[in-house]
Design a protein around this motif. Sequence first.
Motif, PDB file in Angstrom:
ATOM      1  N   SER A  45       0.824  -1.204   0.000  1.00 56.67           N
ATOM      2  CA  SER A  45       0.000   0.000   0.000  1.00 56.67           C
ATOM      3  C   SER A  45       0.861   1.257   0.000  1.00 56.67           C
ATOM      4  O   SER A  45       0.446   2.302  -0.527  1.00 56.67           O
ATOM      5  CB  SER A  45      -0.931   0.000   1.216  1.00 56.67           C
ATOM      6  OG  SER A  45      -0.168  -0.084   2.412  1.00 56.67           O
ATOM      7  N   GLY A  46       2.057   1.203   0.594  1.00 54.88           N
ATOM      8  CA  GLY A  46       2.944   2.361   0.593  1.00 54.88           C
ATOM      9  C   GLY A  46       3.313   2.783  -0.813  1.00 54.88           C
ATOM     10  O   GLY A  46       3.308   3.974  -1.148  1.00 54.88           O
ATOM     11  N   ALA A  47       3.604   1.810  -1.665  1.00 56.37           N
ATOM     12  CA  ALA A  47       3.949   2.115  -3.057  1.00 56.37           C
ATOM     13  C   ALA A  47       2.756   2.679  -3.811  1.00 56.37           C
ATOM     14  O   ALA A  47       2.890   3.614  -4.612  1.00 56.37           O
ATOM     15  CB  ALA A  47       4.472   0.855  -3.749  1.00 56.37           C
ATOM     16  N   LEU A  48       1.568   2.132  -3.553  1.00 55.21           N
ATOM     17  CA  LEU A  48       0.365   2.609  -4.240  1.00 55.21           C
ATOM     18  C   LEU A  48       0.040   4.043  -3.841  1.00 55.21           C
ATOM     19  O   LEU A  48      -0.290   4.882  -4.689  1.00 55.21           O
ATOM     20  CB  LEU A  48      -0.812   1.678  -3.921  1.00 55.21           C
ATOM     21  CG  LEU A  48      -0.665   0.231  -4.395  1.00 55.21           C
ATOM     22  CD1 LEU A  48      -1.847  -0.600  -3.926  1.00 55.21           C
ATOM     23  CD2 LEU A  48      -0.553   0.178  -5.914  1.00 55.21           C
ATOM     24  N   LEU A  49       0.132   4.341  -2.553  1.00 54.75           N
ATOM     25  CA  LEU A  49      -0.154   5.696  -2.082  1.00 54.75           C
ATOM     26  C   LEU A  49       0.893   6.687  -2.591  1.00 54.75           C
ATOM     27  O   LEU A  49       0.565   7.830  -2.940  1.00 54.75           O
ATOM     28  CB  LEU A  49      -0.200   5.724  -0.555  1.00 54.75           C
ATOM     29  CG  LEU A  49      -1.386   5.000   0.094  1.00 54.75           C
ATOM     30  CD1 LEU A  49      -1.218   4.942   1.604  1.00 54.75           C
ATOM     31  CD2 LEU A  49      -2.694   5.687  -0.267  1.00 54.75           C
ATOM     32  N   LEU A  50       2.142   6.251  -2.629  1.00 53.07           N
ATOM     33  CA  LEU A  50       3.205   7.120  -3.128  1.00 53.07           C
ATOM     34  C   LEU A  50       2.978   7.449  -4.601  1.00 53.07           C
ATOM     35  O   LEU A  50       3.114   8.605  -5.026  1.00 53.07           O
ATOM     36  CB  LEU A  50       4.556   6.426  -2.932  1.00 53.07           C
ATOM     37  CG  LEU A  50       5.806   7.284  -3.121  1.00 53.07           C
ATOM     38  CD1 LEU A  50       5.856   8.410  -2.098  1.00 53.07           C
ATOM     39  CD2 LEU A  50       7.061   6.421  -3.011  1.00 53.07           C
ATOM     40  N   ALA A  51       2.610   6.443  -5.379  1.00 51.64           N
ATOM     41  CA  ALA A  51       2.315   6.674  -6.801  1.00 51.64           C
ATOM     42  C   ALA A  51       1.122   7.612  -6.958  1.00 51.64           C
ATOM     43  O   ALA A  51       1.108   8.488  -7.839  1.00 51.64           O
ATOM     44  CB  ALA A  51       2.041   5.342  -7.497  1.00 51.64           C
ATOM     45  N   GLY A  52       0.120   7.448  -6.094  1.00 57.41           N
ATOM     46  CA  GLY A  52      -1.041   8.323  -6.145  1.00 57.41           C
ATOM     47  C   GLY A  52      -0.692   9.770  -5.856  1.00 57.41           C
ATOM     48  O   GLY A  52      -1.217  10.689  -6.492  1.00 57.41           O
ATOM     49  N   CYS A  53       0.215   9.998  -4.907  1.00 59.46           N
ATOM     50  CA  CYS A  53       0.641  11.362  -4.573  1.00 59.46           C
ATOM     51  C   CYS A  53       1.344  12.010  -5.764  1.00 59.46           C
ATOM     52  O   CYS A  53       1.056  13.166  -6.114  1.00 59.46           O
ATOM     53  CB  CYS A  53       1.558  11.338  -3.355  1.00 59.46           C
ATOM     54  SG  CYS A  53       2.132  12.979  -2.843  1.00 59.46           S
ATOM     55  N   TYR A  54       2.240  11.278  -6.394  1.00 58.83           N
ATOM     56  CA  TYR A  54       2.954  11.839  -7.548  1.00 58.83           C
ATOM     57  C   TYR A  54       2.011  12.031  -8.733  1.00 58.83           C
ATOM     58  O   TYR A  54       2.181  12.976  -9.521  1.00 58.83           O
ATOM     59  CB  TYR A  54       4.131  10.951  -7.929  1.00 58.83           C
ATOM     60  CG  TYR A  54       5.353  11.239  -7.091  1.00 58.83           C
ATOM     61  CD1 TYR A  54       6.198  12.302  -7.403  1.00 58.83           C
ATOM     62  CD2 TYR A  54       5.648  10.482  -5.971  1.00 58.83           C
ATOM     63  CE1 TYR A  54       7.310  12.589  -6.634  1.00 58.83           C
ATOM     64  CE2 TYR A  54       6.755  10.759  -5.177  1.00 58.83           C
ATOM     65  CZ  TYR A  54       7.582  11.812  -5.517  1.00 58.83           C
ATOM     66  OH  TYR A  54       8.671  12.099  -4.749  1.00 58.83           O
ATOM     67  N   GLY A  55       1.008  11.176  -8.857  1.00 60.10           N
ATOM     68  CA  GLY A  55       0.007  11.382  -9.898  1.00 60.10           C
ATOM     69  C   GLY A  55      -0.774  12.670  -9.666  1.00 60.10           C
ATOM     70  O   GLY A  55      -1.056  13.416 -10.612  1.00 60.10           O
ATOM     71  N   LYS A  56      -1.114  12.936  -8.407  1.00 61.32           N
ATOM     72  CA  LYS A  56      -1.828  14.175  -8.056  1.00 61.32           C
ATOM     73  C   LYS A  56      -0.987  15.404  -8.384  1.00 61.32           C
ATOM     74  O   LYS A  56      -1.474  16.374  -8.976  1.00 61.32           O
ATOM     75  CB  LYS A  56      -2.179  14.172  -6.575  1.00 61.32           C
ATOM     76  CG  LYS A  56      -2.672  15.509  -6.037  1.00 61.32           C
ATOM     77  CD  LYS A  56      -2.758  15.491  -4.530  1.00 61.32           C
ATOM     78  CE  LYS A  56      -3.123  16.871  -3.973  1.00 61.32           C
ATOM     79  NZ  LYS A  56      -2.049  17.863  -4.164  1.00 61.32           N
TER      80      LYS A  56
END
Length: 224
Positions: A133-144
């Motif tokens: 989940s850490g990787a998914l959330l990190l990717a989501g932040c950079y996508g934002k």
Amino acid sequence: MSNLNFPPRGAGGPLLLILACALLQLCHLAWLEFDREALATGQLWRLLSGHLVHTNGTHLVMNVGAVAMLWLLHGQHYRAPVYLGLVVALSLLISPGLWYWFPGLELYRGLSGVLHGLFCWGCCRDLAGRRLSGALLLAGCYGKVAWELIVGPNAATAELIRAEVAVSSHLLGALAGTAIGLAGVWRVWVDWGKPLYGGRKSRIPLRSIRATPVDPQSRTSKLE
């Protein structure tokens, strides 16, 4: 849901940060904001204080809510000295970045850049615990952040805080938080002699295993 901070812990750092922001909001904000001209005259405290003051009460409430949400998500990683040190480090990394790489930014107030850094740092701590989940959330932040850079910030947010949203601080905060967090991920993943984050047992190094002579009589009795 397994990432949520339950039972609650690590509230000391976020509470002190909220208190500092609330008290500074009562001060003369023009002396505390990130001001390019003032910084050029040597008023270096603005490198830190500019992140702790806000454009108006709505801006403050929004960021206080974000501090609370990050605590609910990553509070299990928070220790007050580390948390507050991280806030200072992120501020002192973001401000020079705004100065050198975004010369068009004259004035800045707000915690949002630091919040992006705290979020990315927390994601990296999850990665250190080998949580996908850490990787998914990190990717989501950079996508934002990428979306904000390409399309532009939310106009409704700009209306609420009575100022243009500084997406540049979001980008710098995310990069700084990730850089600090990845140092911890590398240490945990490479050092096989240490336990995983939050674990209780460590692996036993092979060199610590000693060959123990076996009594032939005891071996026979076990076979029987």
